[in-house]
Motif scaffolding. Structure first.
Motif, short mmCIF file in Angstrom:
data_model
loop_
_atom_site.label_atom_id
_atom_site.label_comp_id
_atom_site.label_asym_id
_atom_site.label_seq_id
_atom_site.Cartn_x
_atom_site.Cartn_y
_atom_site.Cartn_z
N GLY A 28 199.93 19.27 67.47
CA GLY A 28 199.01 19.20 68.59
C GLY A 28 199.62 18.51 69.80
O GLY A 28 200.80 18.12 69.78
N PRO A 29 198.85 18.31 70.85
CA PRO A 29 199.38 17.76 72.10
C PRO A 29 199.46 16.24 72.09
O PRO A 29 198.77 15.56 71.32
CB PRO A 29 198.35 18.23 73.13
N THR A 30 200.35 15.72 72.94
CA THR A 30 200.34 14.30 73.30
C THR A 30 199.45 14.18 74.53
O THR A 30 199.78 14.69 75.60
CB THR A 30 201.76 13.80 73.61
N GLN A 64 195.37 20.23 62.88
CA GLN A 64 196.18 19.92 64.06
C GLN A 64 196.08 18.42 64.34
O GLN A 64 195.00 17.84 64.20
CB GLN A 64 195.67 20.73 65.26
N ASN A 65 197.20 17.81 64.70
CA ASN A 65 197.17 16.39 65.03
C ASN A 65 196.95 16.20 66.52
O ASN A 65 197.19 17.10 67.32
CB ASN A 65 198.47 15.70 64.62
N ILE A 66 196.48 15.02 66.88
CA ILE A 66 196.38 14.61 68.28
C ILE A 66 197.19 13.32 68.42
O ILE A 66 196.85 12.30 67.82
CB ILE A 66 194.92 14.34 68.70
N THR A 67 198.28 13.38 69.18
CA THR A 67 199.07 12.18 69.43
C THR A 67 198.37 11.38 70.52
O THR A 67 198.49 11.69 71.71
CB THR A 67 200.51 12.54 69.85
N ASP A 68 197.63 10.35 70.09
CA ASP A 68 196.84 9.58 71.05
C ASP A 68 197.43 8.20 71.33
O ASP A 68 196.80 7.37 71.98
CB ASP A 68 195.38 9.48 70.62
N ILE A 69 198.66 7.95 70.83
CA ILE A 69 199.40 6.75 71.23
C ILE A 69 200.88 7.12 71.26
O ILE A 69 201.41 7.70 70.30
CB ILE A 69 199.12 5.55 70.29
N ASP A 70 201.53 6.81 72.39
CA ASP A 70 202.91 7.25 72.60
C ASP A 70 203.41 6.58 73.88
O ASP A 70 202.61 6.10 74.70
CB ASP A 70 202.94 8.78 72.73
N ASP A 71 204.74 6.56 74.06
CA ASP A 71 205.31 5.97 75.28
C ASP A 71 204.73 6.60 76.54
O ASP A 71 204.43 5.90 77.51
CB ASP A 71 206.84 6.14 75.29
N LYS A 72 204.60 7.92 76.53
CA LYS A 72 204.08 8.61 77.72
C LYS A 72 202.66 8.16 78.04
O LYS A 72 202.29 8.00 79.21
CB LYS A 72 204.12 10.13 77.51
N LEU A 87 192.60 6.26 78.08
CA LEU A 87 193.24 7.38 78.76
C LEU A 87 193.47 8.56 77.82
O LEU A 87 193.14 9.70 78.13
CB LEU A 87 194.58 6.93 79.36
N SER A 88 194.03 8.27 76.63
CA SER A 88 194.35 9.37 75.70
C SER A 88 193.10 10.07 75.20
O SER A 88 193.07 11.29 75.06
CB SER A 88 195.19 8.85 74.53
N HIS A 89 192.04 9.32 74.97
CA HIS A 89 190.81 9.95 74.47
C HIS A 89 190.11 10.75 75.57
O HIS A 89 189.46 11.77 75.27
CB HIS A 89 189.89 8.89 73.88
N LYS A 90 190.29 10.35 76.82
CA LYS A 90 189.77 11.16 77.93
C LYS A 90 190.48 12.51 77.98
O LYS A 90 189.83 13.57 78.09
CB LYS A 90 189.97 10.42 79.25
N PHE A 91 191.82 12.49 77.88
CA PHE A 91 192.56 13.75 77.97
C PHE A 91 192.44 14.58 76.68
O PHE A 91 192.57 15.81 76.72
CB PHE A 91 194.03 13.48 78.32
N GLU A 92 192.18 13.91 75.56
CA GLU A 92 191.88 14.65 74.34
C GLU A 92 190.60 15.47 74.53
O GLU A 92 190.53 16.65 74.15
CB GLU A 92 191.71 13.69 73.17
N ALA A 113 196.30 10.30 65.57
CA ALA A 113 197.31 9.44 64.98
C ALA A 113 196.76 8.04 64.73
O ALA A 113 197.00 7.44 63.66
CB ALA A 113 198.53 9.36 65.89
N THR A 114 195.99 7.51 65.68
CA THR A 114 195.51 6.14 65.56
C THR A 114 194.50 5.95 64.42
O THR A 114 194.28 4.83 63.99
CB THR A 114 194.84 5.68 66.87
#
Length: 458
Positions: A28-30, A64-72, A87-92, A113-114
């Motif tokens: 899935g997406p970051t 499908q995974n959702i990368t919701d923590i990452d450097d980006k 931020l990540s949950h908004k874009f998810e 991921a979290t």
């Protein structure tokens, strides 16, 4: 029988699944920004693959995974002075809205991921215990030299590997070793046996798939750009941790999406989000555009090609409307002309044979396009019986469900201008016939026939 191209073997293989139950995982997406049309290309492709597998009688669990923590995500959050997880949950949420609009509806579960941190820590601990990972002041790393056959999916030799997308860290034994756990004191972080930190990119996928599928499963999908190092790392992690191989029976990858022949990037000014796309084109048009190219092939995006896809879909849908109108009319034939059933059977054979051959949607769509051309003529000639008309409608409903695109529509599609132009052409042709200019009148009729428009002289 379905044949699938397996990236691992570089060959088409017969799909053989025990108990007809398929476990499918697609990366899935970051979620640090709005999703783009390249994401949409991959997820539309796998949505149709799942739809067809279900049509063939398989039970599919699509994860499908959702990368919701990452450097980006962390860097983007700092730029905006917001919490990274906020931020990540908004874009998810925005990503899931985009998928719904594109009719990508067959994912059974999206795994953040979290929400799988303990599974990630457990898998890293297993790799530590088995001697495949080591601890340094900056993190925990996978020792690629300990895993025989590393990079076997990308078919690279360990000695020849360059530091592609692998960070340089002086605490690592080898630059090719990759992070399982990144130590940090800055929020957000999680506690672990190796100190505060967060997971590396690769480990979340195998921890998630092990949680729901176990150490081995059927199909893993994603974009071609993920083969190295991401999917090679996944294989190393899970096979090392479990002692079982292969991690996956079939590896499937979608080709690159370019914009006017160039790689899509913000620096080139050709980066297009799904939301921007849908301001100008319908979701169905983009699905049709994606499916017009084989999922493994590169695909080139341009407004001209999107317009062609839109026009082609409209022509197919206009045939769908004609078919519904014919079924409800009083002019329906009592019996079929001989070619009607033959055309239908040939079309079904061509469409489903194409889909059985590694989900070859461009060939399948070509057979649909050719068939609607013949169907238009049969409808205009009133040579289809009511029972056969219903069979054709049922066949097209099945294909609608496989493609995720409506074909049988109640209203004509296309601009009023097109109808005005058609009216002008038919008026001109009548005047030519009145003047007995048969050659030019016939040419207009024949040219319109090539556009699936049938004129009948009475």
């Amino acid at each position: 029988m379905i044949n699938v191209y397996n990236t691992m073997s570089r060959e088409k293989e017969e799909l053989v699944i025990d108990n007809n139950v398929i476990k499918l995982f697609v990366c899935g997406p970051t979620v640090y920004d709005y999703s783009h049309i390249g994401h949409a290309r991959t997820y539309i492709s796998f949505d149709v693959i799942v739809r067809y597998l279900k049509h063939k009688g398989y039970s599919v669990f699509y994860l499908q995974n959702i990368t919701d923590i990452d450097d980006k995500i962390i860097n983007r959050a700092k730029e905006r002075n917001v919490d990274p997880l906020e931020l990540s949950h908004k874009f998810e949420e925005e990503y899931l809205k985009d998928m719904q609009l594109l009719n990508v509806t067959n994912v059974n579960f999206y795994a953040r991921a979290t929400e799988h941190m303990q599974a990630i820590i457990n898998q890293i601990q297993t790799l530590m215990d088995k001697g495949y990972a080591y601890d340094t002041p900056t993190g925990v790393y996978f020792d690629v030299s300990k895993f025989e056959g590393f990079a076997k999916l990308s078919n690279r030799k360990l000695d020849d590997l360059q530091n592609v997308r692998i960070s340089v860290d002086s605490t690592k034994k080898d630059p090719k070793d990759f992070a399982l756990w990144k130590k940090q004191d800055e929020e957000p972080y999680w506690d672990s046996p190796w100190g505060k930190g967060r997971p590396g990119w690769h480990i979340e996928d195998t921890a998630i798939t092990e949680t729901y599928f176990g150490p081995q499963y059927n199909i893993h999908g994603g974009g071609l750009d993920l083969i190295f190092p991401h999917h090679d790392a996944e294989i190393a992690q899970m096979e090392a941790a479990s002692g079982k191989e292969p991690l996956v029976e079939y590896w499937m990858h979608t080709g690159f999406l370019n914009v006017r022949g160039e790689k899509m990037s913000k620096s080139l000014g050709n980066f297009i989000t799904i939301k921007e796309l849908l301001k100008d084109y319908s979701p169905e048009t983009y699905r049709f555009f994606v499916l017009s190219t084989h999922y493994r092939s590169p695909i080139d995006f341009s407004d001209e090609i999107l317009k062609q896809a839109e026009n082609s879909l409209n022509r197919i849908r206009n045939t769908g409307k004609l078919l519904l109108d014919y079924y409800n009319s009083e002019d329906i034939a009592d019996s079929n002309e001989e070619t009607v059933v033959e055309d239908l059977n040939n079309f079904k054979d061509e469409f489903f044979s194409a889909m059985d051959n590694d989900f070859n949607t461009p060939i399948a769509l070509s057979s649909l396009f050719d068939y609607t051309h013949k169907l238009n003529k049969s409808i205009a000639s009133c040579i289809i019986s009511k029972d056969t008309t219903l069979e054709i409608i049922d066949t097209l409903k099945t294909i609608e469900n496989i493609l995720g695109i409506d074909i049988l529509v109640e209203d004509s599609v296309g601009s009023d201008l097109s109808n005005d132009i058609l009216s002008i052409l038919t008026d001109v042709r009548e005047k030519l016939r009145a003047k007995k200019d048969w050659d030019l009148a016939d040419k207009i009729r024949d040219d319109l026939s090539q556009l699936d428009i049938s004129l009948e002289d009475k």
